[in-house]
Scaffold this active site. Sequence first.
Site, PDB file in Angstrom:
ATOM      1  N   ARG A 132       1.072  83.106 -16.570  1.00  0.00           N
ATOM      2  CA  ARG A 132      -0.077  82.293 -16.180  1.00  0.00           C
ATOM      3  C   ARG A 132      -1.301  82.849 -16.905  1.00  0.00           C
ATOM      4  NH1 ARG A 132      -1.880  84.148 -10.046  1.00  0.00           N
ATOM      5  NH2 ARG A 132      -1.943  86.374 -10.432  1.00  0.00           N
ATOM      6  N   ASN A 170      -7.735  79.798 -10.966  1.00  0.00           N
ATOM      7  CA  ASN A 170      -7.339  80.897 -10.087  1.00  0.00           C
ATOM      8  C   ASN A 170      -7.606  82.232 -10.789  1.00  0.00           C
ATOM      9  OD1 ASN A 170      -5.641  81.663  -7.525  1.00  0.00           O
ATOM     10  ND2 ASN A 170      -4.840  82.945  -9.167  1.00  0.00           N
ATOM     11  N   GLU A 171      -8.517  83.008 -10.207  1.00  0.00           N
ATOM     12  CA  GLU A 171      -8.807  84.361 -10.704  1.00  0.00           C
ATOM     13  C   GLU A 171      -9.112  84.385 -12.206  1.00  0.00           C
ATOM     14  OE1 GLU A 171      -6.258  87.006  -7.452  1.00  0.00           O
ATOM     15  OE2 GLU A 171      -5.392  86.649  -9.446  1.00  0.00           O
ATOM     16  N   GLU A 320      -7.808  84.936  -0.636  1.00  0.00           N
ATOM     17  CA  GLU A 320      -6.506  85.591  -0.554  1.00  0.00           C
ATOM     18  C   GLU A 320      -6.709  86.992   0.023  1.00  0.00           C
ATOM     19  OE1 GLU A 320      -4.343  85.804  -4.223  1.00  0.00           O
ATOM     20  OE2 GLU A 320      -4.937  83.783  -4.862  1.00  0.00           O
ATOM     21  N   TRP A 328       2.261  94.756  -7.006  1.00  0.00           N
ATOM     22  CA  TRP A 328       1.818  95.110  -8.353  1.00  0.00           C
ATOM     23  C   TRP A 328       1.238  96.519  -8.469  1.00  0.00           C
ATOM     24  CZ3 TRP A 328      -3.173  95.895  -7.081  1.00  0.00           C
ATOM     25  CH2 TRP A 328      -3.754  95.066  -6.111  1.00  0.00           C
ATOM     26  N   GLU A 368       6.645  87.361  -8.488  1.00  0.00           N
ATOM     27  CA  GLU A 368       6.069  87.966  -7.289  1.00  0.00           C
ATOM     28  C   GLU A 368       7.016  87.877  -6.083  1.00  0.00           C
ATOM     29  OE1 GLU A 368       1.347  87.479  -7.785  1.00  0.00           O
ATOM     30  OE2 GLU A 368       2.411  85.577  -7.771  1.00  0.00           O
ATOM     31  N   GLN A 369       8.301  88.003  -6.329  1.00  0.00           N
ATOM     32  CA  GLN A 369       9.278  87.887  -5.253  1.00  0.00           C
ATOM     33  C   GLN A 369       9.086  88.930  -4.154  1.00  0.00           C
ATOM     34  OE1 GLN A 369      12.734  87.974  -7.960  1.00  0.00           O
ATOM     35  NE2 GLN A 369      13.528  86.239  -6.805  1.00  0.00           N
ATOM     36  N   TYR A 370       8.638  90.126  -4.523  1.00  0.00           N
ATOM     37  CA  TYR A 370       8.529  91.215  -3.547  1.00  0.00           C
ATOM     38  C   TYR A 370       7.176  91.269  -2.839  1.00  0.00           C
ATOM     39  CZ  TYR A 370      12.911  93.521  -4.952  1.00  0.00           C
ATOM     40  OH  TYR A 370      14.230  93.834  -5.180  1.00  0.00           O
ATOM     41  N   HIS A 371       6.269  90.362  -3.180  1.00  0.00           N
ATOM     42  CA  HIS A 371       4.946  90.382  -2.561  1.00  0.00           C
ATOM     43  C   HIS A 371       5.047  90.093  -1.066  1.00  0.00           C
ATOM     44  CE1 HIS A 371       0.694  89.480  -1.853  1.00  0.00           C
ATOM     45  NE2 HIS A 371       0.433  89.943  -3.060  1.00  0.00           N
TER      46      HIS A 371
END
Length: 682
Positions: A132, A170-171, A320, A328, A368-371
């Site tokens: 992204r 976004n950001e 957020e 991360w 970002e599966q582990y977020h």
Amino acid sequence: MRFVSVLLAAALIVPTAYCQATQYSDKPPILLGASWYPEQWPESQWDPDLAQMEAAHIHVVRVGEFAWSTMEPTEGQYNFDWLERAIALAAKHHICVVLGTPTAAPPAWLTEKYPETLRVDENGRRDEHGNRQQFSFADKKYRELAHDIAERMAERFGHNPNVVGWQLDNEYANPSFDPEAKAQFHAWLKQKYGTIDNLNFHWATAYWSQTYNDFDQIPVREDNENPALLLEWKRFVSDTWISYSKNQISAIRPHADPRQFITTNTMGWFDGFDEYTVNSVLDIVAWDDYIDSDHYDYDANAATHDLTRGYKRKNYWVMETEPAFVNWRNSNNPLLKGQVRDMAWQAIGHGADTVEYWQWRANRNGQEQYHGVLVGIDSKPVPVYAEVQQVGEEFNKAGAALAGTSPRAEVAIVQSYDSRWAIQFQRHSERYDVVRELLAFYRPMRDQAQAVDIVSPDAPLDGYKVVVAPELNVLPQNIADRLVAYVKQGGHLVLGPRTGMKDEYDVLNPQRQPGPLVDLLGGLVTQFYALDARVPVGGKPGAGTADIWAETLNATSPDTNVLMRYGASNGWLDYQPAVLEREVGKGSITYIGAWLDAQLMSGLTASWLRRAGVQPIVPNTPEGVEVCERTGAGKTLLILINHSTEPKRVALPGEMTDLLAANGGRVSSVDLPKYGVAVLTK
């Protein structure tokens, strides 16, 4: 066809009392929210998700900011029906929507057909699809495509009663060094300087034969260049992000209800551009509150809230925040149980009107599966869900009382992006961290005064009893004139190390430090030194040490007092003045020439506040308890947060009503358990 679909969609919307209550003027209620990605899940999952959100007292979701490939699967083929159904279903669960324009993640058809829209890094490497923020913020074709998708969304949802606002992209983050961006930078310089001779003069380009004959000769780099060039590049990047925002604002605003705000989500101390200028074109400020260290530093987090509030000097949203942990950091250990609630209420205490979590549900796949999330891949709540549910219940209890209120402070810290950049270009000591030094001033003053604003050099200073500029390295004459006027009107001004070294072009001031404030101070810096060991400092305010940085000072006026001197150390510093102070009418100016230890700094800040008549909001507060005050609309509320693991009792300045207590009633003191919170009204 589009007109018919809008009418059909309008018939599906079920306006609710709650959504009608959020027709934003400028004072929204206190909301709990989450980021929701319906495009990633079958529609059969939407209603159960929203039901669980409603059970957690979630009343706002952010939707759409990464969904471009779903909104426009191929160029010119739009599909917003799914989004309309998602918004309508959310409304049935008393949940309103912030719509994100999806421009942070362009679809594959776009980057394949228009490869020139991909950003280029400083080394000339062009990004590829699959992540992204891979677009060039300056590319004209990307601007055209971004405007189109934003306008299509606004035409469809600009008057949807359940859409309360818009998030652009976004950001915002990385600039691009592509040919188009470079050409725009050269044009920007020509517009500012007029002639290349004028630029050469202000940049002092005779050094190392850097003199230019034409604007197109000027390189584009982020480091290892003429400091004036580096500073102007940062300013250009800031202006380019402003125009990037305006491009989408011009697409949305003509089609949107005036009650719908437009914002974007910033990233705390990120300094890729000037947040004050970039946020100037937005309706409200929003930021993403993530802990960037292994453990929650509540003072540092409080400062970031105050920084964010200072962008527009009014309340903001947390778009957020982390639900216990992220994915991360080097170590993604969780916040301790109770600290998620602690963080939420700290945000409200510092002026947030909404706290949203990222994200609602675990991703099936992706980077970002582990977020951290609120609901797992199996649709069942994860442990932190219950804590967030408690926060939502408490927001409902206290929201009406907090509506229309904001923090107020008598103390301000001046924070300058120009100065941060200038120091970072030439730190002179690898340990010199600009934000860390600002926090060295902030921490004791926040503890002692219990309210601190962090503002830009252009902000009005009326009403502040103490103004501290920890590192105003770049000090243009117009800003210096405002500081002089502030002191002469009775204000107390404190300057930190490296103040006034540079003019607006990042060129050394001929007066030495603090540049145009030398006459007001009645003193100047004779030399600066990077330190590799602690050196002793002492005087009337106390004794301690300095580390990292030290400047020797000279009082040039008979009424300028030497408050502190260095002890015997490296010879250069021995017994030289370290802190100067001068009274100017009813005001004063103080110059701190060294990076002082925490205890010594705390003694100094306490003395400034006493002299200025700044009193704590709640005197004698136990260590580890943060006090926040919000006032407005004829109301005053206190938010007390026990950040420690030990129970604390807080004596109140008078009887108050505890809005979160089960039995309510008037109290003159409150008992806060570990990570406990109290919200009190007079």
